[in-house]
Write a protein that holds these residues in place. Structure first.
Motif, PDB file in Angstrom:
ATOM      1  N   HIS A 133      38.440  37.534 -12.492  1.00 29.31           N
ATOM      2  CA  HIS A 133      37.680  36.565 -11.698  1.00 29.31           C
ATOM      3  C   HIS A 133      36.666  35.805 -12.557  1.00 29.31           C
ATOM      4  O   HIS A 133      36.110  34.799 -12.105  1.00 29.31           O
ATOM      5  CB  HIS A 133      36.956  37.267 -10.550  1.00 29.31           C
ATOM      6  CG  HIS A 133      37.882  37.863  -9.540  1.00 29.31           C
ATOM      7  ND1 HIS A 133      38.519  37.108  -8.588  1.00 29.31           N
ATOM      8  CD2 HIS A 133      38.302  39.136  -9.360  1.00 29.31           C
ATOM      9  CE1 HIS A 133      39.280  37.895  -7.845  1.00 29.31           C
ATOM     10  NE2 HIS A 133      39.165  39.133  -8.299  1.00 29.31           N
ATOM     11  N   CYS A 134      36.402  36.271 -13.771  1.00 26.32           N
ATOM     12  CA  CYS A 134      35.398  35.642 -14.633  1.00 26.32           C
ATOM     13  C   CYS A 134      36.012  34.933 -15.840  1.00 26.32           C
ATOM     14  O   CYS A 134      35.284  34.538 -16.754  1.00 26.32           O
ATOM     15  CB  CYS A 134      34.379  36.693 -15.100  1.00 26.32           C
ATOM     16  SG  CYS A 134      33.338  37.304 -13.762  1.00 26.32           S
ATOM     17  N   GLU A 135      37.318  34.775 -15.868  1.00 31.60           N
ATOM     18  CA  GLU A 135      37.966  34.133 -17.016  1.00 31.60           C
ATOM     19  C   GLU A 135      37.457  32.718 -17.245  1.00 31.60           C
ATOM     20  O   GLU A 135      37.103  32.359 -18.362  1.00 31.60           O
ATOM     21  CB  GLU A 135      39.485  34.120 -16.821  1.00 31.60           C
ATOM     22  CG  GLU A 135      40.126  35.458 -17.030  1.00 31.60           C
ATOM     23  CD  GLU A 135      41.617  35.434 -16.784  1.00 31.60           C
ATOM     24  OE1 GLU A 135      42.175  34.360 -16.494  1.00 31.60           O
ATOM     25  OE2 GLU A 135      42.232  36.505 -16.878  1.00 31.60           O
ATOM     26  N   ASN A 136      37.418  31.909 -16.215  1.00 26.67           N
ATOM     27  CA  ASN A 136      36.988  30.520 -16.373  1.00 26.67           C
ATOM     28  C   ASN A 136      35.491  30.393 -16.616  1.00 26.67           C
ATOM     29  O   ASN A 136      35.033  29.390 -17.146  1.00 26.67           O
ATOM     30  CB  ASN A 136      37.382  29.683 -15.156  1.00 26.67           C
ATOM     31  CG  ASN A 136      38.880  29.466 -15.051  1.00 26.67           C
ATOM     32  OD1 ASN A 136      39.632  29.818 -15.954  1.00 26.67           O
ATOM     33  ND2 ASN A 136      39.318  28.908 -13.951  1.00 26.67           N
ATOM     34  N   ALA A 137      34.729  31.396 -16.224  1.00 27.18           N
ATOM     35  CA  ALA A 137      33.274  31.350 -16.402  1.00 27.18           C
ATOM     36  C   ALA A 137      32.868  31.651 -17.839  1.00 27.18           C
ATOM     37  O   ALA A 137      31.743  31.357 -18.244  1.00 27.18           O
ATOM     38  CB  ALA A 137      32.588  32.337 -15.452  1.00 27.18           C
ATOM     39  N   GLY A 138      33.764  32.251 -18.592  1.00 24.70           N
ATOM     40  CA  GLY A 138      33.443  32.561 -19.982  1.00 24.70           C
ATOM     41  C   GLY A 138      32.518  33.756 -20.128  1.00 24.70           C
ATOM     42  O   GLY A 138      31.887  33.928 -21.163  1.00 24.70           O
ATOM     43  N   VAL A 139      32.427  34.578 -19.105  1.00 24.99           N
ATOM     44  CA  VAL A 139      31.586  35.769 -19.143  1.00 24.99           C
ATOM     45  C   VAL A 139      32.504  36.977 -19.246  1.00 24.99           C
ATOM     46  O   VAL A 139      33.446  37.115 -18.470  1.00 24.99           O
ATOM     47  CB  VAL A 139      30.712  35.873 -17.874  1.00 24.99           C
ATOM     48  CG1 VAL A 139      29.916  37.169 -17.857  1.00 24.99           C
ATOM     49  CG2 VAL A 139      29.782  34.663 -17.768  1.00 24.99           C
ATOM     50  N   THR A 140      32.222  37.844 -20.211  1.00 23.68           N
ATOM     51  CA  THR A 140      33.020  39.054 -20.384  1.00 23.68           C
ATOM     52  C   THR A 140      32.312  40.199 -19.687  1.00 23.68           C
ATOM     53  O   THR A 140      31.160  40.503 -19.989  1.00 23.68           O
ATOM     54  CB  THR A 140      33.205  39.373 -21.877  1.00 23.68           C
ATOM     55  OG1 THR A 140      33.860  38.266 -22.495  1.00 23.68           O
ATOM     56  CG2 THR A 140      34.033  40.625 -22.064  1.00 23.68           C
ATOM     57  N   LEU A 141      33.001  40.817 -18.751  1.00 23.07           N
ATOM     58  CA  LEU A 141      32.449  41.965 -18.044  1.00 23.07           C
ATOM     59  C   LEU A 141      32.814  43.239 -18.791  1.00 23.07           C
ATOM     60  O   LEU A 141      33.952  43.412 -19.209  1.00 23.07           O
ATOM     61  CB  LEU A 141      32.997  42.033 -16.620  1.00 23.07           C
ATOM     62  CG  LEU A 141      32.680  40.851 -15.710  1.00 23.07           C
ATOM     63  CD1 LEU A 141      33.304  41.061 -14.341  1.00 23.07           C
ATOM     64  CD2 LEU A 141      31.177  40.649 -15.584  1.00 23.07           C
ATOM     65  N   SER A 142      31.832  44.092 -18.936  1.00 23.39           N
ATOM     66  CA  SER A 142      32.051  45.375 -19.606  1.00 23.39           C
ATOM     67  C   SER A 142      31.608  46.468 -18.665  1.00 23.39           C
ATOM     68  O   SER A 142      30.423  46.593 -18.340  1.00 23.39           O
ATOM     69  CB  SER A 142      31.240  45.415 -20.892  1.00 23.39           C
ATOM     70  OG  SER A 142      31.358  46.690 -21.479  1.00 23.39           O
ATOM     71  N   MET A 143      32.556  47.277 -18.204  1.00 28.30           N
ATOM     72  CA  MET A 143      32.255  48.376 -17.292  1.00 28.30           C
ATOM     73  C   MET A 143      32.382  49.700 -18.031  1.00 28.30           C
ATOM     74  O   MET A 143      33.492  50.171 -18.280  1.00 28.30           O
ATOM     75  CB  MET A 143      33.244  48.391 -16.122  1.00 28.30           C
ATOM     76  CG  MET A 143      32.968  47.402 -15.052  1.00 28.30           C
ATOM     77  SD  MET A 143      34.098  47.667 -13.661  1.00 28.30           S
ATOM     78  CE  MET A 143      33.672  46.236 -12.691  1.00 28.30           C
ATOM     79  N   PRO A 144      31.270  50.301 -18.370  1.00 33.50           N
ATOM     80  CA  PRO A 144      31.355  51.604 -19.029  1.00 33.50           C
ATOM     81  C   PRO A 144      31.655  52.698 -18.010  1.00 33.50           C
ATOM     82  O   PRO A 144      31.415  52.530 -16.813  1.00 33.50           O
ATOM     83  CB  PRO A 144      29.948  51.789 -19.611  1.00 33.50           C
ATOM     84  CG  PRO A 144      29.072  50.937 -18.766  1.00 33.50           C
ATOM     85  CD  PRO A 144      29.915  49.795 -18.286  1.00 33.50           C
TER      86      PRO A 144
END
Length: 148
Positions: A133-144
């Motif tokens: 869902h964040c591909e176009n936003a350019g934000v990388t989500l990191s879920m530890p």
């Protein structure tokens, strides 16, 4: 003398031209319908794309969730309630919000020492789903992984 045969070829030419115009119009409409159906088919399974603000809020919640999962159950419960209210009020993309809501619940369950804590694979799968869902936003989500 009766009628002149000169008008018959003109009428025949008009009919041919009308058929040609109608055929061309039909072909254009059919092509537009096929193109529209093709576009719909490609987009029907595409993930919604969240805004940069939604994705940054998601990452902040994820980071807080990781921290809260190792704390007290009472603090985690309070955080879970406040964060849920904030996410519902601010996050526009409900599909991303649903993924983040899962992580919030897992953080609470981990802090409460529940037997229903997620596996590393569950967290990784959720991260991949949310990241879509964040591909176009350019934000990388990191879920530890939670609780460690």
């Amino acid at each position: 003398m009766t009628t002149t045969p000169a008008t018959a070829p003109a009428a025949k030419n008009n009919r041919k031209r009308n058929r040609l115009v109608l055929g061309a119009a039909t072909a254009v409409i059919a092509a537009a319908l096929v193109a529209g159906a093709g576009y719909w088919w490609q987009q029907k399974d595409a993930l919604s794309q969240a805004s940069v603000a939604d994705c940054k809020l998601a990452q902040r919640i994820i980071t807080e969730g990781k921290q809260i999962s190792t704390g007290s159950a009472a603090d985690a419960q309070k955080w879970w309630e406040q964060t849920g209210d904030e996410r519902r009020a601010q996050m526009k993309d409900g599909y991303l919000g649903a993924k983040i809501s899962n992580y919030e619940g897992w953080a609470l369950a981990t802090a409460e020492k529940s037997s229903e804590v997620p596996s590393a694979k569950d967290v990784k799968d959720l991260q991949e789903q949310a990241q879509g869902h964040c591909e176009n936003a350019g934000v990388t989500l990191s879920m530890p992984r939670l609780g460690s």
